[in-house]
Design an enzyme around this catalytic site. Structure first.
Site, mmCIF file in Angstrom:
data_model
loop_
_atom_site.group_PDB
_atom_site.id
_atom_site.type_symbol
_atom_site.label_atom_id
_atom_site.label_comp_id
_atom_site.label_asym_id
_atom_site.label_seq_id
_atom_site.Cartn_x
_atom_site.Cartn_y
_atom_site.Cartn_z
ATOM 1 N N CYS A 1 -29.502 -10.291 21.278
ATOM 2 C CA CYS A 1 -29.585 -10.980 22.576
ATOM 3 C C CYS A 1 -29.366 -9.973 23.686
ATOM 4 O O CYS A 1 -29.778 -10.190 24.821
ATOM 5 C CB CYS A 1 -28.611 -12.137 22.636
ATOM 6 N N GLU B 1 -23.912 -18.997 24.473
ATOM 7 C CA GLU B 1 -24.403 -17.627 24.590
ATOM 8 C C GLU B 1 -25.870 -17.693 24.190
ATOM 9 O O GLU B 1 -26.217 -17.711 23.018
ATOM 10 C CB GLU B 1 -23.590 -16.708 23.680
HETATM 11 C C1 UN1 Z 1 -26.002 -10.965 19.848
HETATM 12 O O1 UN1 Z 1 -27.064 -10.371 19.800
HETATM 13 O O2 UN1 Z 1 -25.948 -12.242 19.861
HETATM 14 O O3 UN1 Z 1 -23.423 -6.180 22.162
HETATM 15 C C2 UN1 Z 1 -24.685 -10.286 19.817
HETATM 16 C C3 UN1 Z 1 -24.083 -6.199 21.125
HETATM 17 C C4 UN1 Z 1 -23.391 -6.686 19.882
HETATM 18 C C5 UN1 Z 1 -23.419 -8.171 19.793
HETATM 19 C C6 UN1 Z 1 -24.759 -8.795 19.985
HETATM 20 N N1 UN1 Z 1 -22.039 -6.210 19.902
HETATM 21 O O4 UN1 Z 1 -25.242 -5.831 21.069
#
Ligand code: UN1
Length: 515
Positions: free
Chosen positions: A303, A269
């Protein structure tokens, strides 16, 4: 002592208290020894040191994987629903320590309270999900072409899962992987970000206590607090059957070929470069709220953070005016203070990269509408607070096609939906995407095979803040992995196809005769 020193001491004390409430022996953990490498946990809130914790060396990571593999040999034989019961107890333990864990997430990452609590809630939610899953690790049965035969699939744990997590979601992403891996019958070695060792210590202390109370094998979960140099020891270990890594595209490009070279399995990821299309029919009030949370929330350090808005030329000026108004009023400051919505960047390096990106965008013809400047926060001169930036771009320049892990939102115009979708897909990354529209045709096109190429495709909400029930991850340079809900569990298990002959004959498939 100055007021700033007082505050720093206060942060360190809060961290120690939260850690100790979670059962970590703070005194012996922080004392270390001259022979042991130490990790320094800094708070991005004011740059002060929270605590030093001992790290392991690459050679020790090797031993930890072997220990986790030893545990796997018996853990895999515990019935999955019983493993689920242990995760159920862990979920309840997390509920009891929700405030402590949120404290540590705030102190080590700089999240505002509500987001820190939300992250811990995400751990609790995935535990609930994993408990149900522990009774649903199902395989199919298919008709056999041979009389008196049956075909079926069974699923089995793969072994040790090496979880490499990033600073920005220091506990939730670990929990997605760990809760699922453990009910699947895998064991876990966790290499957290070297920036967030305290949240990692607290979580692993809580989990390991629950595992011990239920007589799970020692080594079912092991924490490998280590600096970056120790990463390859985990990635290259022949007994680390799965490497689930969250982080930058650069990190993934290093990890993936190494794991592939030994035929291990990866769940990656990596970066996102998430866009929202805002169509002429969009409910602009809703769009503005969705955009601001996704772009400025968590100081743009998810992310899934929104990095690009692709707005129809008929509404782009109105949208920009509204966004600029909200951006100018966003409360940036100490995340421990009530009413603050945007906390600090993780460090000065992150601030510098943001400034460089804005400068490059301007060189490429962009106009900064608002933000990008440093914000002085009382008592925190050594921290990196910044006003989220809104930058209008004439084209999708190179800088827009790269992920900058900071709150910069590039806004571009489009004329036709085809053009908007091409812009949305015209980046290397493929994590999350959204469209704001009240036109069902547009929404359906966006979600169709000819629409967004991302792993997450939303309508009338922003790109961030996914629920745990869906599979989380994305395509292209995002790495293709899926974690969390839906059938992501399959990535943590291997499939066996079984053919069972309950007849008195031995007919061969495809009509082959061998008499
Ligand atoms: C991340 O930033 O690696 O969907 C995860 C989202 C959160 C998870 C982010 N539930 O923004």
């Amino acid at each position: 002592m100055t007021a700033t020193d007082d505050r720093a001491t206060d942060l360190a004390m809060r961290a120690r208290r939260a850690l100790s409430n979670c059962g970590t022996d703070v005194e012996s953990t922080s004392s270390g020894s001259a022979h042991v490498p130490m990790l320094v946990s800094h708070s991005p809130i004011d740059g002060s040191i929270l605590m030093n914790v001992p790290a392991v060396t690459a050679a020790q990571v090797d031993d930890l994987v072997s220990r986790a593999h030893e545990a796997f040999l018996s853990w895999r034989q515990v019935p999955a629903p019983l493993r689920g019961q242990i995760i159920k107890a862990f979920g309840r333990r997390l509920e009891e320590h929700k405030e402590d864990l949120a404290d540590l997430v705030q102190l080590e990452v700089g999240k505002i309270r509500s987001e820190a609590l939300g992250e811990v809630q995400e751990m609790i939610d995935i535990c609930d999900f994993a408990v149900g899953l522990s009774r649903q690790l199902e395989g199919r049965t298919m008709p056999s072409e041979r009389p008196g035969h049956r075909l079926m699939e069974t699923w089995h744990p793969r072994g040790v899962v090496g979880v490499i997590s990033a600073f920005n979601f220091p506990v939730a992403v670990w929990a997605w992987n760990t809760a699922i891996a453990l009910v699947c019958g895998d064991t876990v070695v966790w290499k957290p970000s070297e920036r967030t060792p305290l949240t990692a210590l607290a979580c692993s202390t809580l989990l390991e206590a629950v595992l011990a109370e239920h007589s799970a094998p020692v080594g079912t979960h092991v924490l490998a607090l280590a600096d970056r140099d120790a990463g390859p020891a985990l990635v290259d270990h022949p007994l680390a059957a799965v490497i689930s890594a969250t982080g930058s595209e650069r990190m993934g490009a290093e990890v993936a070929p190494r794991v592939a070279a030994r035929f291990g399995h990866c769940i990656l990821e990596l970066g996102g470069n998430n866009a929202a299309i805002v169509a002429p029919s969009a409910d602009l009030d809703l769009a503005v709220r969705g955009i601001v949370f996704a772009a400025a929330g968590t100081a743009g350090q998810r992310c899934t953070s929104l990095r690009r808005v692709i707005a129809h030329s008929s509404i782009i000026d109105d949208l920009l005016r509204r966004l600029a108004d909200v951006y100018a009023r966003l409360r940036v400051g100490n995340p421990l203070d009530d009413g603050v919505l945007v906390g600090p960047l993780i460090d000065q390096g992150s601030f510098d990269r943001m400034q460089a990106a804005i400068a490059e965008a301007v060189t490429a013809g962009g106009t900064v509408i608002v933000g990008g400047e440093r914000v002085d926060v009382e008592g925190c001169p050594d921290a990196a607070y910044v006003r989220p930036a809104l930058v209008r771009m004439p084209v999708q320049a190179d800088i827009v096609r790269r992920e900058t892990f900071a709150p910069i939102l590039y806004v571009m115009a489009y004329e036709t939906l085809d053009e908007a979708v091409a812009l949305q897909n015209g980046v290397p990354q493929g994590l999350s995407s959204s469209i704001f529209t009240l036109d069902q045709r547009e929404a359906e096109v966006f979600m169709s095979s000819a629409g967004s190429d991302c792993g997450i495709v939303n309508v009338n909400i922003g790109t961030s803040g996914a629920e745990i029930g869906g599979a989380f991850g994305g395509e292209k340079t995002t790495g293709g992995g899926r974690e969390s809900g839906s059938d992501s569990w399959r990535g943590y298990m291997r499939r066996a196809t079984n053919t069972i002959n309950y007849s008195h004959d031995l007919p061969l498939a495809q009509g082959v005769s061998f008499e």
